[in-house]
Design an enzyme around this catalytic site. Structure first.
Site, PDB file in Angstrom:
ATOM      1  N   ASP A   1      -1.737  -0.640   6.111  1.00 48.59           N
ATOM      2  CA  ASP A   1      -1.862  -0.097   7.471  1.00 48.59           C
ATOM      3  C   ASP A   1      -3.240   0.442   7.800  1.00 48.59           C
ATOM      4  OD1 ASP A   1      -1.727   2.183   5.783  1.00 48.59           O
ATOM      5  OD2 ASP A   1      -1.104   3.399   7.497  1.00 48.59           O
TER       6      ASP A   1
ATOM      7  N   ASP B   1       0.864  -1.179   0.000  1.00 50.25           N
ATOM      8  CA  ASP B   1       0.000   0.000   0.000  1.00 50.25           C
ATOM      9  C   ASP B   1       0.905   1.236   0.000  1.00 50.25           C
ATOM     10  OD1 ASP B   1      -2.350   1.661   0.475  1.00 50.25           O
ATOM     11  OD2 ASP B   1      -1.551   1.862   2.506  1.00 50.25           O
TER      12      ASP B   1
END
Length: 731
Positions: free
Chosen positions: A612, A418
């Site tokens: 996250d 990500d």
């Protein structure tokens, strides 16, 4: 249905067959959903429906099949002390017995040694060893056979009993023979007892990480209640308490700094050696150490909800779970002992009846076969490596949720990262301050811009104020936010405006803006008295470790992909900076899981997702191995298989390298455990006897040597696993 999970400490297990017996019986309980019994960790992890089953019934079931459950932490050390006591009793009686027997066999003692009373003396020396030191093996055999299985205790009890009772029969009726083998029975029991103690000592080191983590927990906390400062037990701290932590003290609970400034050593939980600066508003983790200034914190998580408590629970669960590769060893262990018994009986018959050798020698070969076989090594091969591997990970700030994740990580082909908060910091930061008007300095631009933005709550404004925190800022007047453009305020009697290029821009400034935007930066124009005087570049900056992390993943032969909801241009600029070649941009949160599915199909291999945020949770769940950045959201960490406590992407490659090292150790252990039995059982059977050029100890293996070899095999497997503790994980 109400799910509940418990971990129970088990006593009385001697090999993998014992753990399989407990597991098999617990699975029969109504309401038991999942159970893993770990022989090396001596624990049972049970997940069950609490509306149908309770903890008492589970304990009763374990005890009904002949094993114990202890809750007192002092109970296991007591058992080790008891076993040590029995070992030394064995030594006290076995050593003189051995010396007497060998001296008589070699004719060193004269004719008196052949008297009948000498055999009775040997019997008296053997009795405490056979039926006190070795009683555990008889009890273990009875438990095992009663439950329809056969464990290591059966082999030891059979082997020593054959030697003992044959010798007794010879004494009572000389027609059976002349030679007695009391020393053989005593030596087998004493040597195996020594091996078990060495094994227990080595196994205790595999759980050292848990003990170390538990030792970090504070016992008391200094709190302020009703204006009074007092020291209370850690169990009495509640959420909302104001806790004082002085320099050199550890934080008793998780909390938020409400007063003070200091640096904090978080290395024991994150593996990061550099202290972390903390000030008002920052979060602190229980058990980390306050290095400098006095801090007041508000307790936000206490007891089982603290980060340390969750880490301990996570490591315990990972160590107690079974890796898929362990099922092979468990399956072999389940029929290992019956096969060895058949081989031992075959050995006796083939040498005594088939070849016509003396019954005594044929019997000794049978005993050697019984005691040299070692299902323990098979049972220890996988769990000891898993325990040390997960403990090593915990020390580095890498938390594996279960052993399956530790095993699968070494098979990865693709790692998906990500962008925001993973490759980048996730916070806008000022990267450039450029002056475009004469008579101004960078410091002037920052002073006016940051002073004007003190009245703004916009993330870009907050980034500018934070960047200029070392400057003496002024209080803005007549602050006004202009929707879609920026802000205007009076600072030091001058009109200051911040916004985009729609306000006004020169050709020179336009070129600078274009260059900054090509670097994935947001540009804020700074106007003083309606004159464009400077540009401020703001970006979600790349973490300092990201480029090195991507390089390390490439060295491991992995394809690295960036997955983000950002636009293509911004994503590609970030990817280029860190060395990522493939970018999937503009992907909405609901599309991230589908993107992982697509990569799994394309690569025809395992895919890891590193993220996250809440929006990463579906992708983390879809990936073969989900890795959550520990500085991210709780939902991401709950969904992921691995939590990276530091937020440093380099721990991704360390996690994969640790998986490779652990799997390599497991394969070495299994190879040794299988190879040991494949090679030495035939030696005990006497297949080398015709080769006269070999030493007699190999041609006709004495049971005492066989017992020593068996003990060594288990200890060697544990020691090989412990090598992981010092293994370098550099790529």
């Amino acid at each position: 249905m109400s799910k509940k999970q418990i971990t129970l400490a088990i006593t009385g297990m001697t090999c993998a067959n014992c753990s399989n017996t407990i597991e098999r019986n617990l699975k029969r309980l109504k309401g038991m959903e999942q159970v893993n019994v770990n022989f090396a960790a001596e624990k049972a992890n049970c997940q069950f429906d609490s509306s149908l089953l309770n903890e008492t019934e589970i304990i009763q079931k374990i005890e009904s099949v002949g094993f114990g459950v202890v809750s007192d932490k002092t109970e296991k050390p007591k058992q080790v002390i008891n076993q040590t006591h029995k070992f030394w009793i064995g030594v006290i009686f076995t050593v003189p017995l051995f010396l007497l027997s060998m001296s008589r066999d070699f004719g060193l003692l004269g004719n008196w040694a052949q008297e009948v009373w000498v055999n009775w003396l040997m019997l008296l020396l053997t009795l405490p060893v056979q039926f006190y030191v070795g009683w555990d093996y008889y009890v273990g055999s009875w438990k095992s056979l009663k439950n329809g299985s056969a464990n290591m205790d059966v082999l030891i009890a059979m082997g020593t009993s054959v030697a003992f009772f044959y010798s007794l029969a010879v004494m009572l009726n000389p027609i059976w023979g002349e030679h007695v083998y009391f020393e053989t029975a005593a030596m087998i029991i004493t040597i195996i007892k020594l091996g078990k103690l060495l094994e227990a000592k080595a196994k205790s080191k595999t759980g050292a990480a848990i003990k170390k983590l538990m030792g970090l927990q504070a016992k008391t906390a200094r709190v302020i209640r009703n204006g009074v400062e007092s020291s209370i037990a850690i169990e009495s701290v509640v959420v909302g308490d104001i806790v004082i932590v002085r320099p050199g003290e550890s934080f008793p609970v998780d909390g938020k700094v409400i007063e003070g400034e200091s640096s904090v050593d978080e290395s024991m939980l994150t593996g990061e050696s550099l202290p972390v600066h903390k000030q008002k508003g920052d979060n602190v983790i229980g058990a980390t150490i306050n290095k400098q200034g006095l801090l007041k914190i508000e307790a936000t998580k206490v007891g089982a909800e603290t980060a340390l408590a969750k880490i301990i629970r996570l490591v315990e669960e990972a160590q107690g779970s079974k890796a898929p590769i362990q099922h092979l060893a468990d399956k072999v262990a389940s029929f290992f002992v019956p096969i060895i018994i058949l081989i031992a009986v075959f050995t006796l018959l083939i040498w005594w009846i088939g070849i016509g050798e003396d019954f005594n020698l044929a019997m000794i070969r049978m005993v050697a076969v019984l005691v040299i076989a070692c299902p323990c090594a098979l049972g220890l091969a996988t769990p000891t490596a898993i325990m040390v591997g997960t403990a090593k990970g915990a020390e580095l700030g890498i938390l594996f949720k279960n052993s399956e994740a530790l095993e699968l990580a070494h098979k990865l082909k693709v790692v998906v990262l990500d962008k925001t908060g993973t490759v980048t910091t996730g916070e806008p930061t000022v990267t450039d301050v450029i002056v475009v008007a004469d008579g101004f300095q960078e410091e002037d631009i920052l002073h006016f811009a940051a002073s004007a933005e003190r009245g703004s709550e916009h993330p870009l404004g907050e980034a500018i104020v934070k960047f200029a925190k070392q400057l003496q800022l002024s209080e803005p007047q007549e602050f006004q936010a202009i929707s879609g453009h920026g802000i205007i305020a009076m600072v030091d009697n001058r009109q200051v405006a911040l916004g985009n290029h729609k306000l006004q821009e020169t050709e020179k400034a336009g070129k600078i803006r274009a260059d900054l935007q090509a670097q994935a930066k947001t540009v804020v124009n700074v106007y003083i008295d309606k004159q464009l005087v400077g540009l401020i570049g703001i970006a979600d900056t790349v973490k300092t470790s990201s480029k090195a992390a991507v390089e390390e993943l490439h060295k491991l032969g992995l394809q690295v992909v960036m997955l983000t909801g950002d636009n293509q241009a911004t994503a590609e600029a970030i990817a280029k900076e860190v060395g990522i070649e493939r970018v999937l941009a503009g992907v909405l949160p609901e599309g991230k899981a589908n993107a992982i599915k697509q990569l799994q199909a394309e690569s025809q291999g395992m895919v890891a997702m590193v993220g996250d945020g809440i929006n990463d949770a579906p992708a983390l769940a879809q990936a073969d191995v989900g890795m959550a950045i520990g500085t991210g959201t709780d939902i991401a960490m709950e969904t992921a298989d691995v939590t990276l406590m530091r937020g440093d992407l380099r721990t991704v490659s360390q996690a994969i390298a640790l998986s490779k090292a652990t799997m390599r150790t497991i394969k070495q252990n299994l190879f040794w455990a299988f190879g040991y039995n494949v090679l030495l059982v035939p030696v005990a059977m006497g297949v080398l006897y015709p080769f006269t050029g070999l030493p007699m100890m190999l041609r006709s293996l004495h049971p005492a040597l066989a017992a020593g070899a068996m003990a060594f095999s288990s200890v060697s497997v544990v020691m090989n696993s412990l090598r992981l503790r010092i293994k370098s994980l550099k790529t």
